[in-house]
Write an enzyme that holds these catalytic residues in place. Structure first.
Site, PDB file in Angstrom:
ATOM      1  N   CYS A  92      35.272  46.280 -11.693  1.00 55.48           N
ATOM      2  CA  CYS A  92      34.690  47.471 -11.084  1.00 55.48           C
ATOM      3  C   CYS A  92      34.781  48.682 -12.002  1.00 55.48           C
ATOM      4  O   CYS A  92      34.193  49.720 -11.720  1.00 55.48           O
ATOM      5  CB  CYS A  92      35.378  47.757  -9.754  1.00 55.48           C
ATOM      6  SG  CYS A  92      35.353  46.314  -8.696  1.00 55.48           S
ATOM      7  N   HIS A 382      29.189  49.421  -2.764  1.00 58.80           N
ATOM      8  CA  HIS A 382      29.867  49.291  -4.051  1.00 58.80           C
ATOM      9  C   HIS A 382      29.370  48.062  -4.793  1.00 58.80           C
ATOM     10  O   HIS A 382      30.007  47.028  -4.794  1.00 58.80           O
ATOM     11  CB  HIS A 382      31.385  49.230  -3.792  1.00 58.80           C
ATOM     12  CG  HIS A 382      32.206  48.874  -4.978  1.00 58.80           C
ATOM     13  ND1 HIS A 382      31.961  49.382  -6.242  1.00 58.80           N
ATOM     14  CD2 HIS A 382      33.282  48.052  -5.104  1.00 58.80           C
ATOM     15  CE1 HIS A 382      32.853  48.878  -7.084  1.00 58.80           C
ATOM     16  NE2 HIS A 382      33.650  48.070  -6.426  1.00 58.80           N
ATOM     17  N   CYS A 413      39.557  51.900  -9.682  1.00 52.52           N
ATOM     18  CA  CYS A 413      40.404  50.715  -9.769  1.00 52.52           C
ATOM     19  C   CYS A 413      39.524  49.500 -10.007  1.00 52.52           C
ATOM     20  O   CYS A 413      38.330  49.515  -9.690  1.00 52.52           O
ATOM     21  CB  CYS A 413      41.201  50.540  -8.478  1.00 52.52           C
ATOM     22  SG  CYS A 413      40.145  50.431  -7.011  1.00 52.52           S
TER      23      CYS A 413
END
Lengths: 426, 285
Positions: A92, A382, A413
């Site tokens: 990510c 996301h 994160c």
């Protein structure tokens, strides 16, 4: 050799609205979405037929045939075919890491302009054949005699034909990311109510940003979507309270509401030297000042999977002579509401700051009214590698609107116990 | 002139069947019928399937060849009708000219109109042009002209000579090699509805005098344009002639050269070098 470095400018960004998995973008591949996003950026900044220094992007869930995904997207876009490109992947953190890589080359004078981006689809997922079938097929391909071929074929069982579906789980622990985060949420005693409140704020802030036209020059509609599909402007703590726990068992605090959904989407950010932006009559929204990564041992080291940004930020602050309170805006990626809350709590915790970070005084608190002011991943969705580009472009614009000399912090994160953080300044 | 507005796209397998059983005894001049549909919407799933077969990226503007998916059924209805002077079985698509007057968004409501014109003399028979015009928001946005050759047919007295000249420059350097699989015709038939038996299988192609199944010309044209994605003018005319049939399976090469703000292109057999498709892309002012 460049005698000194310079700060890379963020000129602007473009993304497509983020879709929920198996919905509006179910038929779109990573390459389709990244190409459309690049073309939107090209249209916005008049880059048609132009060569930029480099395009850097990536996808977390990537088919092996997409080994050169970004270059292929460039070749299919309206950018000059003489634009170099490469892929990165840091889970990510991919999108933000791509922006840091482009900014660093600009800082060193190696390129004058560049595009950083990311894309992910959880709908058009890269299914793989199971390992037994894969080995049998390789043997079959290498077999020289009929007997060898039959032997290879005989190894294939009906069960081998079930494809391997990519899972949102850590290879070393076998735990889904949500299960990992549930452990952290419990350790830091993050309440269900606090998570749901943060979630509602994310939806309200994103909806308000759309209402005031904030995304008009950041988002280009795609395949019928004009806004992020996951956005629920009318959600409330009461509505969220009705959801059953999704992670951490029956007493868990994490639900489908206060966790990000699987999403599809892409984003891209245009960076440049100040000179290049001026030459092309383009604005400078902000500069990328500095960045830092960190990683934690979430397997054997007793740290939470998504806690690495808590370690990266103090290093970044120290190097830049700043405190956590020296910022006008904070963008902490909402992988889960509890990730944000656990990170904030850790920075306020004297024991964590002393024992884990080696700091005599805690990093301290964040003014919540400056946090994720235009919404974040809980509301927007996301698509893993696309989140960094969404945040960089939005924060740069927010800082620009607030006036010169404003400072913003980005914290993202990533799977594998990693974190990427950066400072932007207008 | 008779103009008929159809409520829905006609069923193409039925039209092919009707054209086959009514093939005999045709003649006379072209009908002055126009067939139309109004407010036609592109189905997202249809577009995605078409894009995948032709290798177009999934985008919000229609590929230059896509409106043909909407107008072709109407043209087929025109050609299969008894009033049409040429028998559909045996008609060969020899030229296709598409004009994109402006990019067409996938969510626009489209008005379609098709007609036949230019019954012309050809050394080996006669040609006829099936034309289409697509409008959106009150203005024309796209038009096309498909020229079909009927071998052995005769154009009426005083008909003009047919025009199949599209000239391209030297295209010596291949840009890409495509392996066109044996089922390329069936795959394109599924997304286009063009279930002409000559494209579907070796057996059905033999029945119409071809040694093997042949690829759709409009697939080759679309595939060539897809290879130029991102490198095409917004408004353009794409004019191609179809030469030697592309037998399936085949390995072919695409050659391209930038010319006058557009492109010259050729699709050729990799082994023999025979031209399957020659064409030009030119920007419209």
């Amino acid at each position: 050799m460049a005698p000194q470095t310079r700060k890379a400018a963020i000129v602007g960004g473009n993304r497509i609205p983020f879709a929920r998995s198996n919905s509006a973008y179910a038929q779109a591949s990573n390459q389709d979405m990244l190409t459309a996003t690049l073309d939107g950026l090209v249209a916005r900044f008049g880059l048609q037929g132009r060569r930029v220094g480099e395009v850097v992007a990536g996808a977390v869930l990537k088919h092996s045939r997409d080994f050169n995904l970004t270059r292929e997207a460039v070749l299919g876009s309206r950018l000059s075919a003489a634009t170099p490109a490469y892929d990165v992947q840091q889970a990510c953190g991919t999108g933000l890491e791509a922006a840091v890589l482009v900014a660093n080359k600009i800082a060193l004078g190696q390129i004058e302009s560049g595009i950083a981006g990311g894309v992910d689809t959880t709908s058009d997922a890269p299914l793989a054949v199971g390992d037994d079938l894969r080995r049998a097929l390789i043997s079959l391909n290498n077999a020289k005699t009929v007997g060898d071929r039959l032997k290879a074929l005989a190894r294939i069982r009906p069960g081998s034909l079930v494809p391997e579906i990519p899972r949102n789980a850590e290879p070393r622990t076998g735990l889904a990311m949500g299960e990992h985060q549930a452990i952290t949420a419990r350790e830091w005693e993050i309440s269900r109510e606090a998570q749901d409140e943060l979630t509602v704020r994310s939806h309200q802030n994103l909806a308000a940003a759309y209402e005031r036209g904030f995304f008009d020059d950041l988002v280009t509609p795609y395949l019928g979507l004009t806004r992020d599909e996951n956005l629920r402007p009318d959600t409330s703590v009461e509505k969220l309270a009705k959801l059953k726990p999704a992670f951490g068992g029956e007493t868990g605090t994490m639900t489908a509401g206060n966790s990000t959904p699987l999403s599809d989407g892409a984003s891209a950010v245009l960076l440049a030297s100040d000179e290049w932006a001026a030459e092309h009559g383009l604005p400078v929204l902000a500069h990328l000042v500095d960045a830092q990564t960190a990683a934690v041992d979430y397997v054997h080291g007793g740290e939470g999977l998504l806690m690495a940004p808590a370690y990266a930020v103090p290093v970044l602050l120290a190097r830049n002579g700043l405190t956590l309170q020296d910022f006008d805006y904070y963008e902490i990626h909402e992988a889960f509401a509890s990730t944000v809350l656990a990170t904030l709590k850790a920075w306020e915790d004297p024991a964590f700051c002393k024992e884990r970070l080696g700091l005599d005084t805690p990093v301290g608190a964040v003014d919540r009214s400056k946090l994720n002011v235009n919404g974040s991943s809980l509301a927007a969705g996301h698509p893993f590698a696309a989140t960094g580009g969404r945040i960089v472009a939005s924060l740069a614009k927010q800082l620009h609107e607030a006036g010169p000399g404003k400072r913003g912090l980005i914290s993202i994160c990533a799977a594998g116990g990693q974190g990427v953080v950066a400072i932007l300044e207008s | 002139m008779a103009r008929t507005v159809l409520e829905a796209a006609p069923s193409m397998p039925a039209l092919f069947a009707r054209a086959a059983v009514t093939a005999r005894g045709r003649g006379g001049d072209l009908p002055d019928t126009r067939l139309a549909r109004t407010g036609v919407r592109v189905e997202a799933a249809d577009l995605a399937a078409y894009d995948r077969v032709c290798a177009f990226p999934l985008a919000d503007t229609l590929p230059a060849t896509y409106p043909h998916m909407l107008t072709f059924p109407l043209q087929l209805a025109l050609m299969s009708d008894r009033s049409f002077p040429l028998a559909l079985p045996g008609l060969v698509h020899v030229r296709n000219r598409v004009e994109v007057l402006r990019p067409v968004r996938a969510d626009e409501a489209l008005d379609l109109e098709v007609w036949a014109e230019r019954f012309a003399r050809h050394p080996r028979g006669a040609t006829v042009d099936l034309c289409a015009s697509v409008s959106a928001g009150g203005g024309e946005v796209w038009r096309s002209r498909s020229t079909y050759l009927a071998r052995g047919a005769r154009a009426p007295e005083g008909a003009p000579d047919s025009d199949l000249s599209v000239s391209v420059g030297d295209l010596a350097r291949p840009a890409a090699t495509w392996r066109v699989p044996h089922d390329a015709g069936r795959r394109y038939a599924r997304v286009s509805g063009d279930v002409n038996p000559i494209h579907l299988s070796g057996l059905t192609a033999k029945a119409f005098g071809f040694k093997r199944a042949i690829a759709h010309g409009m697939w080759a044209k679309a595939r060539a344009l897809a290879a130029l994605s991102g490198r095409l003018p917004d408004a353009m005319v794409v004019d191609v002639v179809f030469r030697k049939p592309l037998f399936l399976p085949s390995t072919v090469t695409l050659a391209t050269a930038p010319v006058d703000g557009g492109w010259d292109l050729a699709v050729r057999n990799e082994k023999s070098g025979a031209d399957h498709l020659l064409g030009t892309v030119r920007p419209l002012p």
